[in-house]
Design an enzyme around this catalytic site. Structure first.
Site, PDB file in Angstrom:
ATOM      1  N   GLU A   1     -79.362  54.510 -43.972  1.00  0.00           N
ATOM      2  CA  GLU A   1     -79.975  53.627 -42.989  1.00  0.00           C
ATOM      3  C   GLU A   1     -80.879  54.388 -42.045  1.00  0.00           C
ATOM      4  OE1 GLU A   1     -78.655  50.563 -39.390  1.00  0.00           O
ATOM      5  OE2 GLU A   1     -77.157  51.817 -40.360  1.00  0.00           O
TER       6      GLU A   1
ATOM      7  N   SER B   1     -78.078  42.136 -38.623  1.00  0.00           N
ATOM      8  CA  SER B   1     -79.340  41.569 -39.116  1.00  0.00           C
ATOM      9  C   SER B   1     -79.086  40.807 -40.415  1.00  0.00           C
ATOM     10  CB  SER B   1     -80.359  42.674 -39.376  1.00  0.00           C
ATOM     11  OG  SER B   1     -80.614  43.417 -38.203  1.00  0.00           O
TER      12      SER B   1
ATOM     13  N   SER C   1     -71.092  47.234 -36.825  1.00  0.00           N
ATOM     14  CA  SER C   1     -70.973  47.306 -35.363  1.00  0.00           C
ATOM     15  C   SER C   1     -70.087  46.198 -34.808  1.00  0.00           C
ATOM     16  CB  SER C   1     -72.365  47.211 -34.723  1.00  0.00           C
ATOM     17  OG  SER C   1     -73.152  48.327 -35.065  1.00  0.00           O
TER      18      SER C   1
END
Length: 741
Positions: free
Chosen positions: A607, A524, A492
């Site tokens: 994911e 993350s 992202s």
């Protein structure tokens, strides 16, 4: 989806659907409203009986087809889709409940009558009880019960009656008996009759007594079949809405290309799938203990039946004004939906029961004990050996949790392929769906053995193994499986979130590798990761999906800067990652320089499935705690908890169906996409309800398990793996086939 799962059930569904198309027909039904309301038999009844479709679930020795409740549900599902009028549903319900009675003259006679084509219905205690008084040679029954669907046309009625001592007995009545009066009511569902039964001192013999019927089981069976019909109606709504959206044009293009309608259609599909899954689960639970059937039936009552009228209204709004006209078929389905919801009982009652904090969870286990015993023995032996060892080092992926720790135990499991058994050998076992279930069962038998987790790596490692070089597989596979490497996903960007292909981070070719410049966000684990999977644009002149590379980046490389992002919760769960002339060797490019988009799709698919499974974990803890307390809101909290559990159980049933489908050799269906959206909705509802019922306590923050803390963490779970809106786009265009906008 239809309820049918096996090939035989598909054939039964197709047979009933074909029958409904030949003998039903809404135009014919419209011409018979008065006759149907009076209990008249549709003209096709004799043909239906001849084919035995009303008795697929009844024993062969009395003339039935020898199937079970699942086969009956397939018939009812297809009949609901075709809005077949008349007494089929109440007759099938009556037969299913009668089949649970103890063998005897009355039971055999009733089942034989149903097989022969005598319409029947069941009146549960919730619709009223008669009074029974013992007399010489039998019983005397009095009272009034109802309203009940199918009562005006029924020739046999199963009723319950209470005695002065409080005992409950079940009897079968012949409606032609003197003193048995049925008063027709004006039906909401124009395709079926509704009546009230009144009797005064009617004598019945001992052979009319049905023994062994469990009142809870009887109600659960009735709800299961009502839910099966509701699932058929929901499926009809989806099919017809989608067909309409594809052909209806406004502003020069099909209205199905408008994103707002695409999202509404996708939600209609999701709710239809959940309705079918919960109905299927209720039918499946008929072979389980009564408490489990009760839980499954409660969920089906809420998700499939009580919510059906609103689902039909959602369909109506997509048809627009045309769907509200008398000439359109939709209002007939709408009225039947209302009638079904009334027949199943109060939604709040079901939710209150399901929200009992002491109720057990729904058992979604799949029994495969007698399958592949040699494989099971090998797995059991490997797990027993590993259980003698221990882990001694915090894991690189996430040192806070035991499932990420490394050491001799995890190494032993990795060496035998049991950390990620779905991976190809030698890293996994290339385990089939059945073998994966066996492994799951064997781990569950050993609760003291920590099952390792790959965390983020479970999304990345399959891509490296499938598309990477031999050197990359050699370098990363085993250390990742052993937990010695921590990963992050660098996809992202500030300007490329859900539209990932619009990324602007660039990888420019240089001697021996690539120079990467740009920024990633919402990453993350970047603060502790050893390696990252990076998407970067390698060809700025190519189409945006074509000119992207997939790189493996050493997070200690000069030029990488990680800045933690503090979220509304106060925690630093995410990071921004900046790249300033970061050198990535050619050896760390996965596949071709412009093939990164296909690799990214594989990673994101892993994911989304993983995050969907994560959200299915216990998210109701705070609401459950509130439900266990006394107070003015106790009943409302319990009802809210029941609604949440109904939704969670529907998702669980959807997952079990998908697993069974794969065990049968079929490919994956839309369950992961449906589950992603549905679980996001549940997480939002749980946190909102917990906050609402916390009252003034929500003014005080703190405590990681408090309603406030859970609410502030909610967006991370709902948005993770892609927003709901993107998932709705995928469902609308790729599953429903609506035109892209």
């Amino acid at each position: 989806m239809a309820l049918a799962l096996t090939d035989e059930q598909v054939q039964i569904t197709d047979a009933m659907a074909g029958f409904a198309a030949r003998h039903g027909g809404l135009e014919l039904t419209r011409s018979q409203f008065d006759e149907l309301a009076a209990g008249g038999r549709p003209g096709f009844w004799a043909a239906l009986v001849d084919q035995g479709l009303h008795a697929v679930h009844l024993p062969e020795h009395i003339g039935g087809q020898g199937g079970g409740l699942a086969e009956a549900a397939c018939v009812i599902d297809a009949a609901g889709y075709g809005l077949l009028p008349g007494a089929l549903l109440p007759t099938v319900i009556a037969g299913a409940v009668a089949a649970t009675a103890e063998p005897g003259t009355g039971t055999e006679r009733l089942l034989g009558d149903i097989v022969a084509g005598h319409p029947a219905t069941l009146i549960l205690p919730q619709a009223g009880q008669l009074r029974a008084a013992a007399i010489d040679g039998g019983w005397s029954l009095s009272g009034a019960v109802g309203p009940e669907i199918g009562l005006c046309g029924a020739e046999r009625v199963i009723v319950s009656a209470g005695t002065d001592s409080g005992a409950l007995h079940w009897f079968v009545l012949d409606t032609a008996t003197a003193g048995v009066h049925v008063a027709a009511q004006t039906p909401t569902d124009l395709t079926r009759d509704v009546g009230v039964l009144q009797i005064d001192g009617v004598r019945v013999g001992v052979d009319d007594l049905l023994t062994g019927i469990d009142a809870v089981r009887a109600r659960c069976i009735a709800v299961s079949l009502l839910a099966a019909e509701a699932a058929g109606i929901a499926r009809w709504c989806v099919d017809n809405v989608v067909a309409y959206l594809k052909v209806r044009e406004q502003f020069g293009r099909p209205i199905g290309s408008f994103q707002a309608l695409q999202h509404k259609a996708a939600m209609l599909f999701i709710n239809s799938e959940l309705a079918a899954a919960s109905a299927w689960d209720a039918v499946r639970a008929a072979d389980q203990p009564v408490p489990q059937h009760h839980i499954a039936a409660a969920g089906a009552a809420i998700v499939a039946v009580c919510r059906l009228p609103e689902l039909v209204v959602d369909a109506l709004t997509m048809f627009g004004a045309i769907g509200y006209t008398w000439e359109h078929d939709l209002h007939l389905y709408w009225k039947r939906a209302i009638s079904l919801a009334a027949a199943v009982g109060s939604r709040s009652e079901w939710a209150h029961a399901l929200g009992d904090p002491s109720w057990p969870g729904r058992d979604f286990s799949i029994e495969i004990d007698d399958v592949e015993p040699d494989f099971r023995a090998i797995v059991a032996s490997a797990l027993d050996r590993a259980a003698q060892l221990s882990n001694d080092t915090p894991g690189r992926q996430n040192p806070e949790y035991a499932e990420f720790w490394t050491g001799p135990q995890r190494t032993a499991l990795a060496d035998t392929g049991l950390v990620a058994p779905y991976l190809p050998a030698p890293w996994g076992l290339d385990a089939s769906p059945v073998q994966q279930l066996i492994i799951d069962e064997e781990f569950e038998k050993r609760p003291n053995l920590v099952r390792p987790s790959l965390g983020i790596a479970q999304w990345i490692l399959p891509t490296v193994l499938a598309a990477g070089s031999d050197a990359q597989r050699s370098q990363f596979a085993d250390p990742t499986l052993r937990g010695e490497i921590g990963w992050c996903q660098l996809f992202s960007e500030p300007g490329a979130g859900s539209d990932l292909a619009s990324l602007s981070t660039r990888a420019t070719k240089t001697d021996g590798g690539w120079l990467v410049n740009g920024q990633k966000v919402w990453t993350s684990s970047a603060q502790r990761a050893d390696w990252g999977a990076l998407l970067a644009r390698t060809d700025p002149d190519a189409k945006k999906h074509k000119g992207i590379g997939y790189f493996l980046v050493d997070m200690t490389t000069p030029g990488i800067r990680v800045r933690p992002l503090r979220t509304a919760s106060g925690e630093e769960h995410f990071n921004e990652v900046f790249f300033d002339d970061v050198f990535v060797p050619d050896a760390m490019l996965v596949g071709e320089p412009t093939a990164g988009w296909s690799h990214a799709l594989a990673t994101m698919a892993n994911e989304r499935v993983a995050i969907g499974a994560y959200i299915k974990l216990d998210k109701e803890s705070e609401l459950r705690t509130l439900a266990s307390r006394s107070g003015a809101d106790a009943g409302a909290v319990r009802q809210a908890l029941g609604e949440v559990r109904a939704g969670s159980n529907a998702i669980g049933a959807l997952a079990v169906r998908d697993t069974l489908n794969r065990l049968a050799g079929h490919g994956p269906g839309p369950a992961s996409s449906v589950g992603k959206v549905a679980t996001a909705q549940i997480v939002r509802r749980v946190t909102a309800d917990a906050l609402a019922f916390s009252g003034r306590a929500a003014m005080v923050g703190g405590g990681e398990h408090s309603a406030v803390a859970q609410s502030l963490m909610m967006p991370a779970e709902v948005i993770g793996g892609g927003t709901v809106e993107i998932q709705l786009n995928i469902i609308a265009t790729m599953i429903l086939g609506l035109p892209k906008n």
